[in-house]
Design a protein around this motif. Structure first.
Motif, short mmCIF file in Angstrom:
data_model
loop_
_atom_site.label_atom_id
_atom_site.label_comp_id
_atom_site.label_asym_id
_atom_site.label_seq_id
_atom_site.Cartn_x
_atom_site.Cartn_y
_atom_site.Cartn_z
N ILE A 10 0.83 -1.21 0.00
CA ILE A 10 0.00 0.00 0.00
C ILE A 10 0.87 1.26 0.00
O ILE A 10 0.64 2.18 -0.78
CB ILE A 10 -0.95 -0.01 1.21
CG1 ILE A 10 -1.95 -1.16 1.05
CG2 ILE A 10 -1.67 1.32 1.36
CD1 ILE A 10 -2.69 -1.51 2.31
N LEU A 11 1.89 1.28 0.84
CA LEU A 11 2.75 2.45 0.90
C LEU A 11 3.55 2.65 -0.38
O LEU A 11 3.76 3.78 -0.82
CB LEU A 11 3.66 2.36 2.13
CG LEU A 11 2.92 2.41 3.47
CD1 LEU A 11 3.88 2.16 4.63
CD2 LEU A 11 2.19 3.73 3.64
N LYS A 82 -11.02 1.14 -2.56
CA LYS A 82 -10.88 1.39 -1.12
C LYS A 82 -9.45 1.75 -0.71
O LYS A 82 -9.12 1.77 0.47
CB LYS A 82 -11.37 0.18 -0.34
CG LYS A 82 -12.85 -0.08 -0.55
CD LYS A 82 -13.35 -1.21 0.28
CE LYS A 82 -14.83 -1.44 0.02
NZ LYS A 82 -15.32 -2.63 0.69
N PHE A 83 -8.62 2.05 -1.70
CA PHE A 83 -7.21 2.35 -1.43
C PHE A 83 -7.03 3.57 -0.52
O PHE A 83 -6.31 3.51 0.47
CB PHE A 83 -6.46 2.57 -2.75
CG PHE A 83 -5.00 2.86 -2.57
CD1 PHE A 83 -4.10 1.83 -2.35
CD2 PHE A 83 -4.52 4.16 -2.61
CE1 PHE A 83 -2.76 2.08 -2.17
CE2 PHE A 83 -3.18 4.43 -2.44
CZ PHE A 83 -2.29 3.39 -2.22
N GLU A 84 -7.68 4.66 -0.86
CA GLU A 84 -7.51 5.90 -0.08
C GLU A 84 -7.95 5.73 1.37
O GLU A 84 -7.28 6.22 2.28
CB GLU A 84 -8.27 7.06 -0.75
CG GLU A 84 -7.70 7.48 -2.09
CD GLU A 84 -6.28 8.03 -2.00
OE1 GLU A 84 -5.93 8.65 -0.97
OE2 GLU A 84 -5.52 7.82 -2.96
N ASP A 85 -9.07 5.04 1.58
CA ASP A 85 -9.53 4.80 2.95
C ASP A 85 -8.51 3.98 3.73
O ASP A 85 -8.23 4.27 4.89
CB ASP A 85 -10.88 4.07 2.95
CG ASP A 85 -12.01 4.94 2.41
OD1 ASP A 85 -11.88 6.19 2.45
OD2 ASP A 85 -13.01 4.37 1.94
N THR A 86 -7.97 2.97 3.09
CA THR A 86 -6.97 2.11 3.75
C THR A 86 -5.72 2.89 4.05
O THR A 86 -5.14 2.76 5.13
CB THR A 86 -6.66 0.89 2.86
OG1 THR A 86 -7.88 0.21 2.55
CG2 THR A 86 -5.71 -0.06 3.55
N VAL A 89 -6.24 4.98 7.08
CA VAL A 89 -6.20 4.17 8.30
C VAL A 89 -4.74 3.88 8.67
O VAL A 89 -4.36 3.97 9.84
CB VAL A 89 -6.98 2.85 8.12
CG1 VAL A 89 -6.71 1.88 9.25
CG2 VAL A 89 -8.47 3.15 8.02
N LEU A 90 -3.91 3.56 7.69
CA LEU A 90 -2.50 3.30 7.97
C LEU A 90 -1.81 4.54 8.51
O LEU A 90 -1.00 4.46 9.42
CB LEU A 90 -1.77 2.81 6.72
CG LEU A 90 -2.07 1.40 6.26
CD1 LEU A 90 -1.30 1.08 5.00
CD2 LEU A 90 -1.76 0.39 7.34
N GLY A 91 -2.14 5.69 7.95
CA GLY A 91 -1.56 6.94 8.43
C GLY A 91 -1.97 7.26 9.84
O GLY A 91 -1.16 7.72 10.65
#
Length: 95
Positions: A10-11, A82-86, A89-91
């Motif tokens: 993701i990062l 759903k990438f931006e939401d995830t 959450v990680l941030g």
């Protein structure tokens, strides 16, 4: 997102200028980071093992959750719905 390799996928997508990365490139980057070494010091077999692990264990759950999409023929990974939401959450979790 409990596994570090899923977070790394993701990062990596978040920091690429074109919001896409090939599985082979991603495996190279993760292997280098995990070994804390240079590309020339890492055996090809180790990178192949990382790529296989990503392909079998980490990419499918991210695809199922619509976090990423993958072009089958090229192995190109791109952000899913759903990438931006995830990523948010990680941030939040790292703060």
């Amino acid at each position: 997102m409990s596994h570090r390799r899923r977070r790394a996928i993701i990062l990596a997508l978040a920091i690429t200028p074109w919001n896409r990365v090939h599985l082979r490139q991603l495996a190279d980057v993760i292997a280098i980071l995990e070994a804390d070494s240079s590309r020339t010091a890492i055996p090809t077999r180790q990178i192949t093992n990382v790529r296989t692990n990503l392909k079998r264990s980490h990419i499918p759950p991210l695809r199922t959750a619509d976090v990423i999409t993958q072009t089958a023929e090229s192995g190109l990974l791109e952000p899913g719905p759903k990438f931006e939401d995830t990523l948010r959450v990680l941030g939040t979790a790292s703060q």
